[in-house]
Design a protein around this motif. Structure first.
Motif, PDB file in Angstrom:
ATOM      1  N   GLN A   1       0.689  -0.863  -0.068  1.00 22.97           N
ATOM      2  CA  GLN A   1      -0.251   0.075   0.104  1.00 22.97           C
ATOM      3  C   GLN A   1       0.158   1.229   0.005  1.00 22.97           C
ATOM      4  N   VAL A   2      -0.036   2.148  -0.532  1.00 23.32           N
ATOM      5  CA  VAL A   2       1.267   3.565  -0.643  1.00 23.32           C
ATOM      6  C   VAL A   2       0.307   4.520  -0.409  1.00 23.32           C
ATOM      7  N   GLN A   3       0.634   5.616   0.514  1.00 26.63           N
ATOM      8  CA  GLN A   3       0.111   6.224   1.318  1.00 26.63           C
ATOM      9  C   GLN A   3       0.593   8.172   1.007  1.00 26.63           C
ATOM     10  N   LEU A   4      -0.469   8.836   0.287  1.00 24.31           N
ATOM     11  CA  LEU A   4       0.463  10.278   0.380  1.00 24.31           C
ATOM     12  C   LEU A   4      -0.471  11.238   1.400  1.00 24.31           C
ATOM     13  N   VAL A   5       0.026  11.768   2.077  1.00 24.20           N
ATOM     14  CA  VAL A   5      -0.151  12.433   3.214  1.00 24.20           C
ATOM     15  C   VAL A   5      -0.224  14.098   2.620  1.00 24.20           C
ATOM     16  N   GLU A   6      -1.346  14.936   2.446  1.00 17.29           N
ATOM     17  CA  GLU A   6      -0.991  16.627   2.306  1.00 17.29           C
ATOM     18  C   GLU A   6      -0.601  17.372   3.596  1.00 17.29           C
ATOM     19  N   SER A   7      -0.057  18.509   3.138  1.00 13.06           N
ATOM     20  CA  SER A   7       0.045  19.054   4.405  1.00 13.06           C
ATOM     21  C   SER A   7       0.062  21.096   4.177  1.00 13.06           C
ATOM     22  N   GLY A   8      -0.217  22.175   4.396  1.00 15.15           N
ATOM     23  CA  GLY A   8       0.152  22.971   4.649  1.00 15.15           C
ATOM     24  C   GLY A   8      -1.123  24.711   3.745  1.00 15.15           C
ATOM     25  N   GLY A   9      -2.304  23.634   4.160  1.00 13.83           N
ATOM     26  CA  GLY A   9      -3.271  24.158   3.620  1.00 13.83           C
ATOM     27  C   GLY A   9      -3.928  24.981   4.671  1.00 13.83           C
ATOM     28  N   GLY A  10      -4.394  25.733   4.021  1.00 11.76           N
ATOM     29  CA  GLY A  10      -5.278  26.830   5.049  1.00 11.76           C
ATOM     30  C   GLY A  10      -5.479  27.637   4.407  1.00 11.76           C
ATOM     31  N   LEU A  11      -6.143  29.417   5.186  1.00  8.59           N
ATOM     32  CA  LEU A  11      -6.854  30.319   4.975  1.00  8.59           C
ATOM     33  C   LEU A  11      -5.841  31.406   4.722  1.00  8.59           C
ATOM     34  N   VAL A  12      -6.039  31.802   3.301  1.00  7.77           N
ATOM     35  CA  VAL A  12      -4.381  32.972   3.194  1.00  7.77           C
ATOM     36  C   VAL A  12      -5.363  33.829   2.492  1.00  7.77           C
ATOM     37  N   GLN A  13      -5.364  35.323   2.306  1.00 11.92           N
ATOM     38  CA  GLN A  13      -5.886  36.371   1.946  1.00 11.92           C
ATOM     39  C   GLN A  13      -5.275  36.636   0.483  1.00 11.92           C
ATOM     40  N   PRO A  14      -6.188  36.987   0.015  1.00 12.46           N
ATOM     41  CA  PRO A  14      -5.848  37.498  -1.545  1.00 12.46           C
ATOM     42  C   PRO A  14      -4.431  38.090  -2.508  1.00 12.46           C
ATOM     43  N   GLY A  15      -3.720  37.087  -3.027  1.00 11.61           N
ATOM     44  CA  GLY A  15      -2.171  38.613  -3.049  1.00 11.61           C
ATOM     45  C   GLY A  15      -1.426  37.321  -1.844  1.00 11.61           C
ATOM     46  N   GLY A  16      -1.975  36.424  -1.117  1.00 11.37           N
ATOM     47  CA  GLY A  16      -0.862  35.869  -0.599  1.00 11.37           C
ATOM     48  C   GLY A  16       0.138  34.379  -0.588  1.00 11.37           C
ATOM     49  N   SER A  17       0.507  33.639  -0.514  1.00  6.66           N
ATOM     50  CA  SER A  17       1.614  32.955  -0.668  1.00  6.66           C
ATOM     51  C   SER A  17       1.153  31.717   0.022  1.00  6.66           C
ATOM     52  N   LEU A  18       1.649  30.513   0.065  1.00  2.08           N
ATOM     53  CA  LEU A  18       1.427  29.307   0.777  1.00  2.08           C
ATOM     54  C   LEU A  18       1.751  28.221  -0.151  1.00  2.08           C
ATOM     55  N   ARG A  19       2.465  27.337   0.605  1.00  3.69           N
ATOM     56  CA  ARG A  19       3.236  25.938   0.071  1.00  3.69           C
ATOM     57  C   ARG A  19       2.646  24.899   1.065  1.00  3.69           C
ATOM     58  N   LEU A  20       2.646  24.511   0.114  1.00  5.37           N
ATOM     59  CA  LEU A  20       2.247  22.531   0.689  1.00  5.37           C
ATOM     60  C   LEU A  20       2.705  21.848   0.444  1.00  5.37           C
ATOM     61  N   SER A  21       2.865  20.709   0.639  1.00  2.88           N
ATOM     62  CA  SER A  21       3.854  19.375   1.202  1.00  2.88           C
ATOM     63  C   SER A  21       3.227  18.107   1.117  1.00  2.88           C
ATOM     64  N   CYS A  22       3.637  16.878   0.343  1.00  2.00           N
ATOM     65  CA  CYS A  22       3.169  15.826   0.175  1.00  2.00           C
ATOM     66  C   CYS A  22       4.311  15.020   0.165  1.00  2.00           C
ATOM     67  N   ALA A  23       4.086  13.777   1.614  1.00  2.00           N
ATOM     68  CA  ALA A  23       4.893  13.083   1.595  1.00  2.00           C
ATOM     69  C   ALA A  23       4.449  11.089   0.923  1.00  2.00           C
ATOM     70  N   ALA A  24       4.712  10.681   0.458  1.00  2.00           N
ATOM     71  CA  ALA A  24       4.275   9.578  -0.134  1.00  2.00           C
ATOM     72  C   ALA A  24       5.431   8.611   0.535  1.00  2.00           C
ATOM     73  N   SER A  25       4.830   7.167   1.268  1.00  2.00           N
ATOM     74  CA  SER A  25       4.860   6.455   2.462  1.00  2.00           C
ATOM     75  C   SER A  25       4.375   5.146   1.872  1.00  2.00           C
ATOM     76  N   GLY A  26       4.930   4.284   2.558  1.00  2.00           N
ATOM     77  CA  GLY A  26       4.421   2.725   1.708  1.00  2.00           C
ATOM     78  C   GLY A  26       5.705   1.755   1.156  1.00  2.00           C
ATOM     79  N   SER A  27       5.340   0.624   0.738  1.00  2.00           N
ATOM     80  CA  SER A  27       5.721   0.444  -0.986  1.00  2.00           C
ATOM     81  C   SER A  27       5.856   0.718  -1.916  1.00  2.00           C
ATOM     82  N   ILE A  28       7.177   1.333  -1.462  1.00  2.00           N
ATOM     83  CA  ILE A  28       7.850   2.191  -2.920  1.00  2.00           C
ATOM     84  C   ILE A  28       8.824   1.630  -3.741  1.00  2.00           C
ATOM     85  N   PHE A  29       8.362   1.123  -5.009  1.00  2.00           N
ATOM     86  CA  PHE A  29      10.135   0.595  -5.247  1.00  2.00           C
ATOM     87  C   PHE A  29      10.630   1.747  -6.037  1.00  2.00           C
TER      88      PHE A  29
END
Length: 121
Positions: A1-29
């Motif tokens: 099994q492979v899992q993808l877990v996102e983080s970094g979302g939220g509320l931001v004002q127009p014109g602002g910036s945000l950084r999302l991350s996603c880590a994959a784990s599990g049975s990965i070759f």
């Protein structure tokens, strides 16, 4: 099994910036392409950015010049740096990865559970 877990979302004002991350784990070759999609209420999911294992990138026209995708192959992690955000960018953002679980095996596409990004004043 492979899992993808996102983080970094939220509320931001127009014109602002945000950084999302996603880590994959599990049975990965190996992981081929990784990417980010988004789905706004009442709309279909769209792929906004993708990156190959070699670092080649592709963007949807709606985010080109504002979003930057990158990845850390050693950490099986993909990032999405978003800037100049507008209310039209409000959506659930999903991480995507094309993963080979065994050497020489078929590569399958996986999606994360999503993280909410809201752009509002």
């Amino acid at each position: 099994q492979v899992q993808l877990v996102e983080s970094g979302g939220g509320l931001v004002q127009p014109g602002g910036s945000l950084r999302l991350s996603c880590a994959a784990s599990g049975s990965i070759f190996s992981i081929n392409a990784m990417g980010w999609g988004r789905q706004a209420p009442g709309k279909q999911r769209e792929l906004v950015a993708a990156i190959t294992s070699g670092g080649s990138t592709n963007y949807a026209d709606s985010v080109k010049g504002r979003f930057t995708i990158s990845r850390d192959n050693a950490k099986n992690t993909v990032y999405l740096q978003m800037s100049s955000l507008s209310p039209e960018d409000t959506a659930v953002y999903y991480c995507n990865a094309v993963v080979r679980v065994v050497q020489g095996g078929v590569a399958y596409e996986y999606w994360g559970q999503g993280t909410q990004v809201t752009v509002s004043s």
